[in-house]
Design a protein around this motif. Structure first.
Motif, PDB file in Angstrom:
ATOM      1  N   SER A 167      51.706  12.384  30.435  1.00  0.00           N
ATOM      2  CA  SER A 167      50.564  11.679  30.808  1.00  0.00           C
ATOM      3  C   SER A 167      50.550  10.426  30.877  1.00  0.00           C
ATOM      4  O   SER A 167      51.283   9.527  30.043  1.00  0.00           O
ATOM      5  CB  SER A 167      49.327  12.498  29.960  1.00  0.00           C
ATOM      6  OG  SER A 167      49.306  12.151  28.659  1.00  0.00           O
ATOM      7  N   GLU A 195      45.104  13.563  31.983  1.00  0.00           N
ATOM      8  CA  GLU A 195      45.806  14.844  32.292  1.00  0.00           C
ATOM      9  C   GLU A 195      47.444  14.825  32.051  1.00  0.00           C
ATOM     10  O   GLU A 195      47.778  13.940  32.223  1.00  0.00           O
ATOM     11  CB  GLU A 195      45.625  14.900  33.961  1.00  0.00           C
ATOM     12  CG  GLU A 195      46.278  16.230  34.445  1.00  0.00           C
ATOM     13  CD  GLU A 195      46.200  16.333  35.983  1.00  0.00           C
ATOM     14  OE1 GLU A 195      45.633  15.127  36.494  1.00  0.00           O
ATOM     15  OE2 GLU A 195      46.427  17.184  36.613  1.00  0.00           O
ATOM     16  N   HIS A 242      41.570  19.329  26.426  1.00  0.00           N
ATOM     17  CA  HIS A 242      42.565  19.713  27.685  1.00  0.00           C
ATOM     18  C   HIS A 242      42.307  21.266  27.779  1.00  0.00           C
ATOM     19  O   HIS A 242      42.041  22.117  26.882  1.00  0.00           O
ATOM     20  CB  HIS A 242      44.160  19.715  27.776  1.00  0.00           C
ATOM     21  CG  HIS A 242      44.245  18.271  27.502  1.00  0.00           C
ATOM     22  ND1 HIS A 242      44.836  17.672  28.779  1.00  0.00           N
ATOM     23  CD2 HIS A 242      44.462  17.364  26.526  1.00  0.00           C
ATOM     24  CE1 HIS A 242      45.162  16.407  28.302  1.00  0.00           C
ATOM     25  NE2 HIS A 242      45.069  16.053  27.064  1.00  0.00           N
ATOM     26  N   SER A 301      47.807  22.004  33.972  1.00  0.00           N
ATOM     27  CA  SER A 301      46.456  21.099  33.418  1.00  0.00           C
ATOM     28  C   SER A 301      45.410  21.478  34.351  1.00  0.00           C
ATOM     29  O   SER A 301      45.449  21.311  35.620  1.00  0.00           O
ATOM     30  CB  SER A 301      46.719  19.862  33.252  1.00  0.00           C
ATOM     31  OG  SER A 301      45.597  19.083  32.818  1.00  0.00           O
ATOM     32  N   MET A 336      40.915  17.498  31.984  1.00  0.00           N
ATOM     33  CA  MET A 336      40.876  16.671  30.633  1.00  0.00           C
ATOM     34  C   MET A 336      39.410  16.332  30.646  1.00  0.00           C
ATOM     35  O   MET A 336      38.923  15.727  31.683  1.00  0.00           O
ATOM     36  CB  MET A 336      41.941  15.599  30.779  1.00  0.00           C
ATOM     37  CG  MET A 336      42.090  15.030  29.475  1.00  0.00           C
ATOM     38  SD  MET A 336      40.916  14.097  28.725  1.00  0.00           S
ATOM     39  CE  MET A 336      40.667  12.796  30.119  1.00  0.00           C
TER      40      MET A 336
END
Lengths: 112, 110
Positions: free
Chosen positions: A94, A100, B33, B45, B48
């Protein structure tokens, strides 16, 4: 294409034979990390790195080594693998530690 | 060490239903997350969060820092949403260690 690449995808090895799983990212991310995933235990962090030459232990670092000599690469080293290190391993990166995360495809390691 | 609890562990829903997955943690964090893992293992993902609420398509994630709780909502669920959903918290106070929940396995039936 932005990606995190792990190699190999599958590996069967014998107890005690040193091995390295490579991880490379092409996004100029500062943060990289290694995880293992086991049935019933979920994902657990092994080591992480906040930048070149900066690494720190996660929850389960025993039996593993890492190095971060270049920003793009973060190899995971098992100097003397044992059967209890049989697991599915993921590398992730990240931009910084709280943004993220991008995951590699995973490496399924079997130690016999 | 942060303890991260997800509920439910398993969830079966009919296509079109509204789904909520919960995540609670024991110690203050800097971020959280939400991840999705499909059969076959790849992890993506989804969000976040460090505060408030985020929305992406049919997915909504919220976090309440004071109550140490986050929720992931899926509106108008679809069979392609079938996956394991994992919550992970980023430690605060200068540490970037991640601690994961054990995941919620979601099956959406047509």
């Amino acid at each position: 294409e932005a990606q995190v690449t792990q190699n190999p995808r599958y590996l069967i090895t014998v107890t005690g034979k040193k091995l390295t799983v490579t991880c490379s990212q092409n996004m100029n991310h500062e943060y990289m990390s290694w995880y293992r995933q086991d049935p019933g235990l979920g994902l657990r962090q092994i080591y992480y790195s906040m930048n070149v030459e900066v690494t720190d232990k996660g929850d389960v670092p025993e039996g593993y080594k890492v190095s971060r000599k270049e920003k793009r690469n973060f190899p995971l080293i098992l100097e003397s693998p044992s059967p209890n290190q049989t697991s599915l391993y993921f590398c992730a990166s990240s931009l910084v530690g709280y943004t993220e995360a991008f995951f590699g495809q995973g490496t399924r390691l079997t130690v016999v | 060490k942060n303890e991260v609890e997800q509920s439910p562990q398993n969830l079966t829903a009919q296509e079109g239903e509204f789904i909520t997955i919960n995540c609670s943690y024991s110690v203050g964090i800097s971020a959280l997350h939400w991840l999705q893992q499909h059969p076959g293992g790849g992890i993506v993902s989804l969000f976040m969060l460090s505060s408030g609420k985020k929305k992406h398509g049919r997915l909504i994630a919220t976090i309440n820092i004071q109550e140490k709780h986050s929720s992931l909502h899926i509106t108008a669920s679809h069979p392609r949403d079938s996956a394991v959903y994992i919550c992970a918290v980023v430690a605060g106070a200068g540490s970037y260690q991640l601690t994961f929940g054990k995941g919620t396995k979601l099956s959406v039936i047509p």
